[in-house]
Write an enzyme that holds these catalytic residues in place. Structure first.
Site, short mmCIF file in Angstrom:
data_model
loop_
_atom_site.label_atom_id
_atom_site.label_comp_id
_atom_site.label_asym_id
_atom_site.label_seq_id
_atom_site.Cartn_x
_atom_site.Cartn_y
_atom_site.Cartn_z
CE LYS A 189 -6.52 -2.00 8.17
NZ LYS A 189 -5.63 -0.83 8.31
CB THR A 246 -5.33 0.38 4.57
OG1 THR A 246 -6.23 0.58 5.66
CG2 THR A 246 -3.96 0.07 5.12
#
Length: 338
Positions: A189, A246
Site C-alpha cells: 500500500k 495512507t
C-alpha cells in the site's frame, strides 16, 4: 502488567510506547541514536517526530540494546524497514527462546523479497514473531484518537495475548492468522500511496484518487493471494483500510513524497524534504521482483517504479496507465449469454 521494550524510537515506536504505558505496562524505549535518547530523557517529548505528545516520567529510554532486550515479555520492533535485518542481527545474542517479537514496520526486503517477519524469523529463529498493522498514523495514536488495527500471529493464543496487551478504549485490536497477507498489504500500500501522492502533485482530483485506491487494492490482492495471502485480509483493515488512510492523509510520508515527485522533485529530493524513511520507495523494486517471480501484472506499481528509478515523468506514467489495453473490471463475473 507486562514488561515491554520498544526497539526503535521513531514516531510509531514512541506512539506505541505511550499507548502501552497507558495500558499499565512497564515500557522501555531503545534507540541507536544517542542524541534522540538524550532528548527523550530530558524533554519527555519527541520534538522531531511526535511534537506535543508528552511522555511519562517513569518510561525508560536507553541506547543499551542488551538491557532493552533482557528479561522483557515482549519486544516491539519499530525500526524502519531497511534496518530490520541489521537490528535483528544485533539482538540475536540477547533474545531468549520463545520471546515474543511484534514487528510494526512495513516493507519488503529488495534483495531477498522477504517480508519483515520472515527476516526476523531468519535472524532470530528462537523468537516467536507476530505483526501489528492497520490504518494507524502515529500522530493520531499518540493523541488517543480512536484507531483499529490487526495483530497477526501463527498461534491463536499469542494473538489473543497481544490483543489484550495492546487493546483499550481508543485502540481496538482484531486478530488474524494471515501474517503474510497482513504484511504484504502493509508494504504494497505504501507504493500505491506514492502513486496517489504523485496524482495530487500533478493537480488531479478525487476521481483519480478513487481509481488509484480501487485498482491499487486489486493489484495488492492479485499478488498477495498468489503468494498465499487471503483475499479477506486484503479487503479488511490491513488491506483496503490501510490503503485508504495512507493515500488520503497528509500524515502519510509516502503520500507527501509522492506529492513532491508529482511537482517535479526527484525521488532523492522528495525523501530529503520529507525527512523520514519513505517505505514505499524501498518496497517498490521488491514489489516488481515479486511480480516477476509470481508472473503477476502490477501496472500501477510498475509505473511508480519507472518514475522513481527510470526517469519517467509523472504525467507520462498517468498516460501509460490510462491508455493500457482495454480490460474487463472483474473477469470472474460471468456474462449472461443472450
Amino acid at each position: 502488567m507486562a514488561n515491554i521494550s520498544i526497539i526503535g524510537a521513531g514516531s510509531w515506536g514512541t506512539a506505541l510506547a505511550l499507548l502501552l504505558h497507558r495500558n499499565g505496562h512497564a515500557v522501555t524505549v531503545w534507540s541507536v541514536i544517542e542524541e534522540e535518547i538524550e532528548m527523550l530523557q530530558t524533554q519527555r517529548e519527541h520534538k522531531d517526530k511526535l511534537p506535543g505528545v508528552r511522555l511519562p516520567e517513569d518510561m525508560i529510554f536507553t541506547t543499551d540494546l542488551e538491557a532493552a532486550v533482557n528479561g522483557k515479555d515482549i519486544l516491539v520492533l519499530a525500526v524502519p524497514s531497511p534496518y530490520t535485518r541489521s537490528t535483528s542481527q544485533k539482538m540475536a545474542s540477547y533474545v531468549k527462546e520463545g520471546q515474543i517479537i511484534v514487528n510494526v514496520a512495513k516493507g519488503i526486503e529488495e534483495t531477498t523479497l522477504l517480508t519483515l517477519s520472515q527476516i526476523i524469523e531468519e535472524e532470530l529463529p528462537q523468537a516467536e514473531v507476530a505483526v501489528l498493522s492497520g490504518p494507524s498514523h502515529a500522530e493520531e495514536v499518540g493523541r488517543g484518537i480512536p484507531t483499529t488495527i490487526v495483530v497477526g500471529a501463527r498461534k491463536k493464543k499469542t494473538a489473543e495475548y497481544l490483543q489484550n496487551i495492546f487493546m483499550n478504549e481508543v485502540f481496538r485490536v482484531y486478530i488474524s492468522p494471515d501474517v503474510l497477507g497482513i504484511e504484504l498489504g502493509a508494504a504494497l500500500k505504501n507504493v500505491v500511496a506514492l502513486a496517489a501522492g504523485i496524482a495530487d502533485g500533478l493537480g488531479y482530483g478525487d476521481n483519480t484518487k478513487a481509481a488509484l485506491i480501487t485498482r491499487g487494492i486489486m493489484e495488492i490482492a492479485r499478488l498477495g493471494t498468489v503468494m498465499g495471502g487471503r483475499w479477506e485480509t486484503f479487503s479488511g483493515l490491513t488491506g483496503i483500510g490501510d490503503l485508504i488512510v495512507t493515500c488520503a492523509s497528509m500524515h502519510s510520508r509516502n503520500r507527501r513524497a509522492g506529492i513532491l515527485i508529482g511537482k517535479g522533485y526527484t525521488m532523492e529530493e522528495a525523501m530529503e524534504e520529507v525527512k523520514m524513511v519513505v517505505e514505499g520507495v524501498y518496497s517498490a523494486k521488491a514489489a516488481m521482483g515479486l511480480a516477476e517471480k509470481y508472473n503477476v501484472q502490477l501496472p500501477i506499481i510498475e509505473q511508480v517504479n519507472e518514475v522513481l528509478f527510470e526517469g519517467k515523468s509523472a504525467a507520462e506514467a498517468v498516460g501509460s496507465l490510462m491508455l493500457r489495453d482495454k480490460k474487463i473490471e472483474n473477469p470472474l463475473i460471468p456474462w449472461e449469454e443472450v
